[in-house]
Design an enzyme around this catalytic site. Structure first.
Site, PDB file in Angstrom:
ATOM      1  N   ASP A  26       0.847  -1.198   0.000  1.00  0.00           N
ATOM      2  CA  ASP A  26       0.000   0.000   0.000  1.00  0.00           C
ATOM      3  C   ASP A  26       0.880   1.245   0.000  1.00  0.00           C
ATOM      4  OD1 ASP A  26      -1.809   2.033   0.514  1.00  0.00           O
ATOM      5  OD2 ASP A  26      -2.047   1.507   2.636  1.00  0.00           O
ATOM      6  N   ASP A  30      -4.101   4.016   2.212  1.00  0.00           N
ATOM      7  CA  ASP A  30      -5.527   3.794   2.510  1.00  0.00           C
ATOM      8  C   ASP A  30      -5.769   2.388   3.064  1.00  0.00           C
ATOM      9  OD1 ASP A  30      -5.093   2.293   0.273  1.00  0.00           O
ATOM     10  OD2 ASP A  30      -6.711   3.168  -0.931  1.00  0.00           O
ATOM     11  N   ASP A  34      -1.763  -1.220  -3.854  1.00  0.00           N
ATOM     12  CA  ASP A  34      -2.025  -0.460  -5.076  1.00  0.00           C
ATOM     13  C   ASP A  34      -0.870  -0.611  -6.068  1.00  0.00           C
ATOM     14  OD1 ASP A  34      -0.081   1.338  -3.947  1.00  0.00           O
ATOM     15  OD2 ASP A  34      -1.705   2.130  -2.699  1.00  0.00           O
ATOM     16  N   ASP A 211     -10.050 -16.053 -15.953  1.00  0.00           N
ATOM     17  CA  ASP A 211     -10.815 -16.472 -14.789  1.00  0.00           C
ATOM     18  C   ASP A 211     -11.959 -17.421 -15.176  1.00  0.00           C
ATOM     19  OD1 ASP A 211     -11.211 -15.612 -11.864  1.00  0.00           O
ATOM     20  OD2 ASP A 211     -13.225 -15.314 -12.677  1.00  0.00           O
ATOM     21  N   HIS A 349      -4.517 -16.861  -4.838  1.00  0.00           N
ATOM     22  CA  HIS A 349      -5.341 -16.042  -3.946  1.00  0.00           C
ATOM     23  C   HIS A 349      -6.605 -16.753  -3.469  1.00  0.00           C
ATOM     24  CE1 HIS A 349      -7.093 -15.744  -7.875  1.00  0.00           C
ATOM     25  NE2 HIS A 349      -8.173 -15.193  -7.367  1.00  0.00           N
TER      26      HIS A 349
HETATM   27  C1  GLC Z   1     -11.951 -17.369  -9.848  1.00  0.00           C
HETATM   28  C2  GLC Z   1     -11.095 -16.421  -9.050  1.00  0.00           C
HETATM   29  C3  GLC Z   1     -11.764 -16.164  -7.741  1.00  0.00           C
HETATM   30  C4  GLC Z   1     -13.106 -15.523  -8.019  1.00  0.00           C
HETATM   31  C5  GLC Z   1     -13.948 -16.362  -8.970  1.00  0.00           C
HETATM   32  C6  GLC Z   1     -15.076 -15.561  -9.527  1.00  0.00           C
HETATM   33  O1  GLC Z   1     -12.043 -18.611  -9.274  1.00  0.00           O
HETATM   34  O2  GLC Z   1      -9.818 -16.940  -8.911  1.00  0.00           O
HETATM   35  O3  GLC Z   1     -10.998 -15.363  -6.885  1.00  0.00           O
HETATM   36  O4  GLC Z   1     -13.793 -15.347  -6.820  1.00  0.00           O
HETATM   37  O5  GLC Z   1     -13.213 -16.819 -10.065  1.00  0.00           O
HETATM   38  O6  GLC Z   1     -14.581 -14.565 -10.378  1.00  0.00           O
END
Ligand code: GLC
Length: 585
Positions: A26, A30, A34, A211, A349
């Site tokens: 950051d 905030d 970023d 994604d 993540h």
């Molecule tokens: C994928 C992403 C995840 C997100 C999902 C919906 O699995 O990695 O973080 O919540 O798609 O976009």
């Protein structure tokens, strides 16, 4: 037999580093990471030696799912900075020889996206058909329980349909209510997405991580899902069903990806990377998706190995059975050996931290982090390192429900407690698997808030107290650190063609404490041995005597030098020892 042809695509020897911007650094104070924070830490990536940065979404977004709900595909959310900051990041990365891959979230948009606002404005709007709108189930009154057009469950609990009172219909959202699914059957949707992708490539971006891209083609009939019987043999407690049969690798998925490849990448000079995130993909499907001759994507993320410790749902966490993990990894290595390509990952993540999940985040944190890294990075495929993994960052302690931030965990908690379950029991389920485990701030130093944000600022999610000892500053110049080990693994992949391209053979598939395999290319052989635990172990290594005087390419663990294969062909490692041997010497 694989060979080291010069024509191999660049990403076969590459290592990708994922930045989850909200949790990386950051700069503006905030409490949220970023772009300028990333710009300030590029030395870290360069020191690690990675080739690509995959940046999780920074586009404008209501942040219901931390940016995976996009309201404008061609800008940057002020939370993360500006488009000019992103241009600067592209240039700064390129100056260091690092490529940038953006997250492409096009299975759904945010409900705040102008496309969806128009779509929901009336049943006759020209964009109505850009999303999946359906009337209530016949015989049900709109909005009444059970009136959803199908019985599908959303990924984040509850029904996959939201009722829109103004137009009297439901829209489909496989994820959160604020993430309506785009209708890829509509050619205008596809064209708009291709145009947007080209715009980013024109800007200098080097590719996309796509994604849940294998969800974009749905069976337009939208049939009800199979109701999975609960423990008592009845319906699931929420009365909902699994709809995945209608949208995981759906009927037109290969057509859509081939079209995207043609429209976006095929005629463009340059070198790009496309990786499709594909929950539920099988080896056979993955081979088709990644067959270079078909022109779809370069590689996919499969999920089997990160579901190995799950029961019926992700919340049903089971102890790891190592042979089961090895069987999955070996099947994927074999399935993509001749055609296609693997992505290799333990962390991202969405996953808990691997050192807590499969390793030992207590007494053997450093050794187990190194052993897990060695195993993964010596497989055939492109490895992905998730921020903090290279430091051995562990799962976060989440003592209370109010510490949860992730929409998936929060919704699960609420739905279970609303159904009458004991809150502490639900928290016990959430703790080991919550996506928040991956999202605690990156640990830059041992100071306040781990150096994630300026002094006096409260980070959006609590910093792990272990940052006092687990942090980048403490590790960067320490040759024994987890960071140094990751660096050596990246270098080894760059230097030794057998690591990137060699044939893979799993050894000792049934052994519950040792992960062992060989790699082979053009007469060079590697043996990888890792002790997956801390107990007493002695294994007979197949053809072991031949390895007794092999060169030690890399070793880690309890002793220095690391445990070698003995002349009788046995290996007696200490806790979490790992070694990579090479022949010829
Ligand atoms: C994928 C992403 C995840 C997100 C999902 C919906 O699995 O990695 O973080 O919540 O798609 O976009």
């Amino acid at each position: 037999m694989n060979s080291s042809a010069d024509t191999e695509p660049w990403w076969r020897t590459a290592v990708v580093y994922q930045v989850y911007p909200r949790s990386f650094a950051d700069a503006d104070g905030d409490g949220v990471g970023d772009l300028r924070g990333i710009l300030a830490h590029l030395d870290h990536l360069e020191a690690l030696g990675v080739d690509v940065l995959w940046l999780s979404p920074v586009y404008p977004s209501p942040q219901e799912d931390n940016g995976y709900d996009i309201s404008d595909y061609q800008d940057v959310d002020p939370l993360f900075g500006t488009l000019a900051d992103l241009d600067e990041l592209i240039a700064a990365l390129h100056a260091r020889g690092i490529r940038l891959v953006l997250d492409l979230v096009v299975n759904h948009t945010s409900s705040a996206h102008p496309w969806f606002r128009e779509s929901r404005s009336s049943r006759t709007d020209p964009k109505r058909d850009w999303y999946w709108w359906r009337p209530p189930r016949p015989g049900f009154e709109a909005g009444a329980p059970g009136a959803e057009p199908t019985n599908w469950r959303a990924s984040f609990s509850g029904p996959a349909w939201a009722y829109d009172e103004a137009t009297g219909e439901y829209y489909l959202h496989l994820f959160a209510v604020g993430q309506p699914d785009l209708n890829w059957e509509n050619p205008e949707v596809r064209t708009a997405i291709h145009t947007m992708m080209r715009w980013w490539l024109d800007r200098g971006v080097d590719g996309f991580r796509m994604d849940v891209i294998n969800f974009i083609s749905k069976d337009p009939a939208l049939p009800d899902g199979r109701v999975v019987a609960g423990a008592a043999g009845g319906t699931a407690p929420d009365g909902l069903a699994d709809g995945t049969a209608s949208y995981v690798c759906g009927p037109r998925i290969h057509e859509y990806l081939a079209e995207m490849h043609r429209e976006v990448f095929a005629d463009r000079p340059g070198t790009f990377l496309s990786v499709g995130e594909m929950p539920g993909v099988t080896v056979d499907e993955a081979r088709l998706f990644t067959d270079p001759g078909r022109g779809e994507v370069d590689m996919v993320f499969q999920f089997e190995h990160v579901q190995v410790d799950q029961g019926a749902t992700k919340w049903d966490h089971r102890p790891l059975h190592l042979p089961a993990l090895k069987a999955i990894m070996a099947r994927w290595q074999a399935g993509l050996a001749d055609v296609g390509w693997n992505s290799l990952y333990w962390c991202n993540h969405d996953q808990p931290r691997v050192v807590s999940r499969f390793g030992d985040d207590g007494a053997h944190r450093v050794a187990s982090a190194k052993a897990l890294a060695t195993v993964l990075h010596l497989h055939r495929g492109t490895p992905y390192v998730y921020q903090g993994e290279e430091l051995g960052m562990a799962n976060a302690p989440f003592p209370q429900p109010q510490n949860l931030r992730d929409v998936e965990s929060v919704k699960y908690y609420r739905s279970q407690v609303a159904a009458g379950r004991d809150p502490s029991e639900v928290m016990a389920e959430i703790r080991p698997v919550s996506r928040d485990n991956a999202r605690t701030p990156m640990q830059w130093n041992g100071g306040p808030d781990a150096g994630f944000c300026p002094p006096g600022v409260t980070p959006w999610i609590a910093v792990d107290p272990d940052h006092a000892s687990v942090n980048a500053a403490a590790q960067r110049d320490d040759p024994e650190s987890v960071f140094a080990h990751y660096h050596r693994l990246v270098e080894l992949r760059h230097r030794e063609p057998v690591v990137a391209l060699g044939d893979f053979t799993m050894l000792l598939p049934d052994d519950e404490a040792v992960y062992a395999f060989t790699r082979e290319l053009d007469g060079v052989r590697l043996l990888v041995l890792a002790h997956w635990g801390a107990g007493e172990v002695k294994v007979d290594v197949p053809d072991g005597a031949a390895w007794a005087d092999a060169e030690v390419v890399l070793g880690s663990g309890s002793g220095q030098p690391p445990a070698m294969v003995e002349t009788d062909g046995t290996w007696r490692p200490g806790p979490w020892d790992a070694v990579v041997l090479r022949l010829p010497h």
